[in-house]
Motif scaffolding. Structure first.
Motif, PDB file in Angstrom:
ATOM      1  N   GLU A 118      -6.560  -6.095  -5.166  1.00 31.68           N
ATOM      2  CA  GLU A 118      -6.662  -5.766  -3.611  1.00 31.68           C
ATOM      3  C   GLU A 118      -6.499  -4.049  -3.627  1.00 31.68           C
ATOM      4  OE1 GLU A 118      -5.847  -7.105  -1.072  1.00 31.68           O
ATOM      5  OE2 GLU A 118      -5.047  -9.088  -1.388  1.00 31.68           O
ATOM      6  N   ASP A 119      -6.637  -3.464  -4.737  1.00 33.50           N
ATOM      7  CA  ASP A 119      -7.029  -1.666  -4.741  1.00 33.50           C
ATOM      8  C   ASP A 119      -8.460  -1.742  -4.275  1.00 33.50           C
ATOM      9  OD1 ASP A 119      -7.396   0.821  -5.244  1.00 33.50           O
ATOM     10  OD2 ASP A 119      -6.741   0.528  -7.372  1.00 33.50           O
ATOM     11  N   ASP A 120      -8.306  -1.157  -2.705  1.00 33.19           N
ATOM     12  CA  ASP A 120      -9.510  -0.804  -2.056  1.00 33.19           C
ATOM     13  C   ASP A 120     -10.103   0.330  -2.122  1.00 33.19           C
ATOM     14  OD1 ASP A 120      -7.758   0.343  -0.871  1.00 33.19           O
ATOM     15  OD2 ASP A 120      -7.950  -0.887   1.100  1.00 33.19           O
ATOM     16  N   GLY A 121      -9.415   1.382  -2.958  1.00 36.03           N
ATOM     17  CA  GLY A 121     -10.237   2.687  -2.816  1.00 36.03           C
ATOM     18  C   GLY A 121      -9.480   3.684  -1.469  1.00 36.03           C
ATOM     19  N   GLY A 122      -8.451   2.726  -1.056  1.00 33.96           N
ATOM     20  CA  GLY A 122      -7.900   3.406   0.339  1.00 33.96           C
ATOM     21  C   GLY A 122      -6.212   3.654  -0.005  1.00 33.96           C
ATOM     22  N   ALA A 123      -5.258   3.177   0.926  1.00 28.85           N
ATOM     23  CA  ALA A 123      -3.984   3.241   0.506  1.00 28.85           C
ATOM     24  C   ALA A 123      -3.522   2.052  -0.547  1.00 28.85           C
ATOM     25  CB  ALA A 123      -3.284   2.881   1.971  1.00 28.85           C
ATOM     26  N   PRO A 169       0.953  -1.204  -0.260  1.00 26.39           N
ATOM     27  CA  PRO A 169      -0.071  -0.090   0.166  1.00 26.39           C
ATOM     28  C   PRO A 169       0.750   1.285   0.007  1.00 26.39           C
ATOM     29  CG  PRO A 169       0.119  -0.909   2.153  1.00 26.39           C
ATOM     30  CD  PRO A 169       0.908  -1.769   1.414  1.00 26.39           C
ATOM     31  N   MET A 170       0.194   2.433  -0.399  1.00 21.57           N
ATOM     32  CA  MET A 170       1.025   3.596  -0.112  1.00 21.57           C
ATOM     33  C   MET A 170       0.993   3.880   1.190  1.00 21.57           C
ATOM     34  SD  MET A 170      -0.028   5.886  -3.490  1.00 21.57           S
ATOM     35  CE  MET A 170       1.161   7.243  -3.177  1.00 21.57           C
ATOM     36  N   ALA A 171       1.866   4.534   1.699  1.00 17.81           N
ATOM     37  CA  ALA A 171       2.229   4.974   3.034  1.00 17.81           C
ATOM     38  C   ALA A 171       0.936   5.511   3.872  1.00 17.81           C
ATOM     39  CB  ALA A 171       3.443   5.888   3.458  1.00 17.81           C
ATOM     40  N   ASN A 172      -0.051   6.545   3.136  1.00 19.91           N
ATOM     41  CA  ASN A 172      -1.300   6.743   3.665  1.00 19.91           C
ATOM     42  C   ASN A 172      -2.190   7.140   2.355  1.00 19.91           C
ATOM     43  OD1 ASN A 172      -2.919   9.106   4.560  1.00 19.91           O
ATOM     44  ND2 ASN A 172      -1.816   8.960   6.359  1.00 19.91           N
ATOM     45  N   LYS A 173      -3.467   6.509   2.870  1.00 20.88           N
ATOM     46  CA  LYS A 173      -4.443   6.755   2.033  1.00 20.88           C
ATOM     47  C   LYS A 173      -4.759   8.078   1.156  1.00 20.88           C
ATOM     48  CE  LYS A 173      -8.459   7.629   5.082  1.00 20.88           C
ATOM     49  NZ  LYS A 173      -9.837   6.836   5.677  1.00 20.88           N
ATOM     50  N   ARG A 174      -4.393   9.289   2.063  1.00 16.98           N
ATOM     51  CA  ARG A 174      -4.478  10.488   1.266  1.00 16.98           C
ATOM     52  C   ARG A 174      -3.560  10.700   0.353  1.00 16.98           C
ATOM     53  NH1 ARG A 174      -1.354  12.183   5.816  1.00 16.98           N
ATOM     54  NH2 ARG A 174       0.117  13.524   5.510  1.00 16.98           N
ATOM     55  N   PHE A 175      -2.365   9.887   0.106  1.00 21.95           N
ATOM     56  CA  PHE A 175      -1.306  10.197  -0.934  1.00 21.95           C
ATOM     57  C   PHE A 175      -1.864   9.274  -1.823  1.00 21.95           C
ATOM     58  CE2 PHE A 175       2.054   9.380   2.948  1.00 21.95           C
ATOM     59  CZ  PHE A 175       1.720  10.995   3.196  1.00 21.95           C
ATOM     60  N   THR A 220      -5.054   8.814  -2.583  1.00 18.85           N
ATOM     61  CA  THR A 220      -6.031   9.740  -3.199  1.00 18.85           C
ATOM     62  C   THR A 220      -5.672  10.551  -4.405  1.00 18.85           C
ATOM     63  OG1 THR A 220      -7.275   9.636  -1.177  1.00 18.85           O
ATOM     64  CG2 THR A 220      -7.874  11.569  -2.606  1.00 18.85           C
ATOM     65  N   GLU A 221      -4.455  11.356  -3.940  1.00 24.61           N
ATOM     66  CA  GLU A 221      -3.975  12.253  -4.952  1.00 24.61           C
ATOM     67  C   GLU A 221      -3.494  11.410  -6.089  1.00 24.61           C
ATOM     68  OE1 GLU A 221      -2.117  15.420  -6.720  1.00 24.61           O
ATOM     69  OE2 GLU A 221      -3.643  15.337  -5.427  1.00 24.61           O
ATOM     70  N   VAL A 222      -2.732  10.541  -6.259  1.00 29.46           N
ATOM     71  CA  VAL A 222      -2.609  10.042  -7.396  1.00 29.46           C
ATOM     72  C   VAL A 222      -3.639   9.413  -8.140  1.00 29.46           C
ATOM     73  CG1 VAL A 222      -1.195   7.879  -8.269  1.00 29.46           C
ATOM     74  CG2 VAL A 222      -0.293   8.932  -6.237  1.00 29.46           C
ATOM     75  N   ARG A 223      -4.732   8.861  -7.466  1.00 31.62           N
ATOM     76  CA  ARG A 223      -5.951   8.573  -8.271  1.00 31.62           C
ATOM     77  C   ARG A 223      -6.495   9.715  -9.019  1.00 31.62           C
ATOM     78  NH1 ARG A 223      -6.883   5.444  -3.450  1.00 31.62           N
ATOM     79  NH2 ARG A 223      -6.942   3.038  -3.925  1.00 31.62           N
ATOM     80  N   ALA A 224      -6.500  10.969  -8.211  1.00 32.65           N
ATOM     81  CA  ALA A 224      -6.980  12.016  -8.901  1.00 32.65           C
ATOM     82  C   ALA A 224      -5.935  12.434 -10.071  1.00 32.65           C
ATOM     83  CB  ALA A 224      -6.929  13.266  -7.777  1.00 32.65           C
ATOM     84  N   GLN A 225      -4.954  12.411 -10.129  1.00 31.62           N
ATOM     85  CA  GLN A 225      -3.934  12.769 -11.334  1.00 31.62           C
ATOM     86  C   GLN A 225      -4.272  11.915 -12.279  1.00 31.62           C
ATOM     87  OE1 GLN A 225       0.144  13.139 -10.452  1.00 31.62           O
ATOM     88  NE2 GLN A 225      -0.149  14.587  -8.631  1.00 31.62           N
ATOM     89  N   ILE A 226      -4.402  10.294 -11.924  1.00 29.53           N
ATOM     90  CA  ILE A 226      -4.852   9.435 -13.096  1.00 29.53           C
ATOM     91  C   ILE A 226      -6.262   9.536 -13.497  1.00 29.53           C
ATOM     92  CG2 ILE A 226      -5.266   6.970 -13.554  1.00 29.53           C
ATOM     93  CD1 ILE A 226      -3.057   6.460 -11.340  1.00 29.53           C
ATOM     94  N   GLN A 227      -7.193   9.971 -13.020  1.00 31.92           N
ATOM     95  CA  GLN A 227      -8.639  10.151 -13.579  1.00 31.92           C
ATOM     96  C   GLN A 227      -8.733  11.347 -14.300  1.00 31.92           C
ATOM     97  OE1 GLN A 227     -10.810  10.260  -9.733  1.00 31.92           O
ATOM     98  NE2 GLN A 227     -10.667   7.798  -9.549  1.00 31.92           N
ATOM     99  N   GLU A 228      -7.710  12.544 -13.753  1.00 35.63           N
ATOM    100  CA  GLU A 228      -7.871  13.671 -14.495  1.00 35.63           C
ATOM    101  C   GLU A 228      -7.314  13.627 -15.818  1.00 35.63           C
ATOM    102  OE1 GLU A 228      -6.055  16.924 -12.141  1.00 35.63           O
ATOM    103  OE2 GLU A 228      -7.380  16.588 -10.500  1.00 35.63           O
ATOM    104  N   ALA A 229      -6.221  12.975 -15.978  1.00 34.38           N
ATOM    105  CA  ALA A 229      -5.404  12.796 -17.207  1.00 34.38           C
ATOM    106  C   ALA A 229      -6.379  11.802 -18.096  1.00 34.38           C
ATOM    107  CB  ALA A 229      -4.045  11.944 -16.891  1.00 34.38           C
ATOM    108  N   ILE A 230      -7.056  10.895 -17.543  1.00 32.43           N
ATOM    109  CA  ILE A 230      -8.102  10.170 -18.376  1.00 32.43           C
ATOM    110  C   ILE A 230      -9.101  10.831 -19.244  1.00 32.43           C
ATOM    111  CG2 ILE A 230      -9.645   8.189 -18.544  1.00 32.43           C
ATOM    112  CD1 ILE A 230      -7.601   6.978 -16.643  1.00 32.43           C
ATOM    113  N   ALA A 231      -9.554  11.851 -18.270  1.00 34.24           N
ATOM    114  CA  ALA A 231     -10.754  12.691 -18.569  1.00 34.24           C
ATOM    115  C   ALA A 231     -10.095  13.413 -19.628  1.00 34.24           C
ATOM    116  CB  ALA A 231     -11.296  13.647 -17.402  1.00 34.24           C
ATOM    117  N   ASP A 232      -8.795  14.120 -19.650  1.00 36.21           N
ATOM    118  CA  ASP A 232      -8.095  14.853 -20.672  1.00 36.21           C
ATOM    119  C   ASP A 232      -7.576  14.020 -21.968  1.00 36.21           C
ATOM    120  OD1 ASP A 232      -8.983  17.063 -19.200  1.00 36.21           O
ATOM    121  OD2 ASP A 232      -7.098  17.258 -18.259  1.00 36.21           O
TER     122      ASP A 232
END
Length: 463
Positions: free
Chosen positions: A340-345, A307-313, A315-327
């Motif tokens: 295992e990708d649980d939407g958290g860490a 997992p990433m060290a914290n779920k907020r980290f 969340t930021e990566v997911r946001a970058q990926i989703q924004e890129a796909i939208a663009d």
């Protein structure tokens, strides 16, 4: 204002509180620092060979704790136990600095004649504060701790809350190896207390590894104190694969550099530019490689991506990926491969194509298991893209032509230029950066110079 009385390490494995420590009050911190300053005065008078020996012994003792440290790290920040922790890098760096200390700290003799003696000596700053990050908490700390102590400084260590127990481990190891009490201490402080201590000029040199925002906060706190600062901040390191590159080696190294430690590496690869003649083959091989990864509990030997060290980290990566796909970006890794990708860490790795520099994923620091790959036609285009970034830590060039790599490297705004390798810190070379990556330099002879100050002696003999 931060009024927390305790610091809590939340394990990314399951979201539980793994460790908790009380923070020091400002008065308690000041008292501890006074004791450290007293210990430093005596330590600086010890022969250099004794200081070197004690630092080597402290590192060796730390290595003896590795069986306990590795699962502890997994629980605190999520790195899989299969990779064995950080002691190899800790030992390499600390022992290299010990090896070169006598020469690096030797007097610079300008003249030794019957009429004059002129020389420059290196003196320790006094008290060095090391603020270390969570992603490689032992290796990043030892970069400064070992040479600072060898040079005659005392060290106050403050680690990230995410790796709360690391500082205690390091200090315990050095004390058990015979380092004098109070010379090297670990403290638990909130941000407000630390900023007050810096503003009071409680430290003579500060080395910080972390975010750009963190570095800016330290600069503001230190304003007007003339305290020396070493700042290693953000990164968005590029790789460039030329038409004559060894394709298999480039894929293996660059993709590992992008994904290892769930992409949480200071000098990890975050964007890749590939010559048009190799682009399709590179992308195909990269997808094949990432598809073999195993995302899961880092305490499981089969896990290659924790997992990433914290779920907020995450969340930021997911946001970058989703924004890129939208663009308009194309995501090439099937999420179904990583249940295992649980939407958290826990975050599945991703490779993006059809990306450009309008997208945050190619511009902002991601610090996660995602990489964008762009096709380029020539060196000039690659250089322009690699420099189109607010950071400058490392760049990885892939070619059989060292002269070409050197010519390109001379045009890059970065701290280190690699050829046919990536994501590595060579202790013989200065670890440094430019632009928003920060300033200063660690390790190498230059690292010793940054942890000491010059004093000049000009003696005239009257006969």
């Amino acid at each position: 204002m931060n009024t927390a009385t305790t610091l809590k390490c939340i394990s990314p494995i399951d979201g539980s509180v793994y460790a908790e420590r009380e923070v020091l009050s400002i008065s308690d911190a000041q008292q501890r620092i006074q004791a450290v300053r007293k210990a430093q005065t005596l330590w600086s008078t010890k022969p250099l060979r004794e200081r070197i020996a004690l630092v080597r012994a402290g590192v060796e003792r730390l290595g003896q704790m590795n069986d306990e440290i590795v699962p502890e790290l997994a629980r605190m920040m999520g790195r899989p136990i299969r990779y064995g922790g950080e002691f190899g890098g800790v030992s390499e760096r600390a022992n290299y600095m010990a090896d070169i200390a006598t020469e690096a700290l030797a007097p610079m003799v300008v003249e030794a004649s019957e009429a004059f003696e002129r020389r420059i000596l290196r003196e320790p700053h006094g008290l060095v504060l090391v603020i270390a990050p969570w992603n490689y908490p032992y290796m990043t700390a030892i970069n400064t701790v070992a040479p600072a102590l060898i040079a005659g400084n005392a060290v106050v260590l403050k680690h990230s809350t995410q790796t709360l127990l690391v500082g205690e481990r390091m200090v315990q190891a050095f004390l058990e190896a015979g380092l004098p009490a109070d010379l090297f201490i670990n403290i638990f402080c909130d941000h407000d207390t630390m900023e007050q201590l810096i503003a009071q000029r409680q430290f003579d040199f500060i080395n910080f590894t972390g975010s750009v925002g963190g570095g800016q906060a330290i600069e503001r706190a230190a304003a007007g104190t003339f305290t020396g600062l070493g700042l290693e901040l953000g990164g968005k390191d590029p790789g460039y694969v030329m038409e004559d590159a060894n394709l298999d080696a480039a894929v293996d190294t660059l993709i590992d550099g992008a994904m290892f430690n769930s992409g949480q590496c200071c000098c990890g690869i975050e964007r890749i530019y590939v010559h048009a003649s190799l682009y399709d083959a590179f992308v195909e091989k990269a997808v094949q490689l990432v598809s073999t990864y195993k995302l899961g509990n880092p305490l499981n030997e089969a896990t290659t991506l924790g997992p990433m060290a914290n779920k907020r980290f995450a969340t930021e990566v997911r946001a970058q990926i989703q924004e890129a796909i939208a663009d308009g970006a194309t995501a090439l890794i099937d999420p179904a491969l990583f249940p295992e990708d649980d939407g958290g860490a826990y975050l599945a790795p991703q490779i993006l194509t059809n990306v450009d520099h309008r997208m945050r994923v190619m511009r902002d620091e991601s610090f996660g298991p995602v990489v964008g790959i762009m096709k380029v036609e020539n060196d000039a285009e690659a250089i322009e893209l690699m420099n189109d970034c607010e950071f400058g830590l490392t760049a990885s060039l892939w070619t059989a032509d060292a002269e070409r790599a050197a010519a390109i490297g001379a045009q890059l705004q970065t701290g280190t230029v690699f050829m046919n390798r990536a994501d590595y810190l060579d202790p013989a070379l200065c670890w440094t950066g430019c632009k928003n990556t920060g300033r200063g330099g660690a390790l190498s002879v230059i690292g010793f110079h940054n942890l000491t100050r010059p004093k000049s002696y000009h003696f005239k003999r009257i006969i």
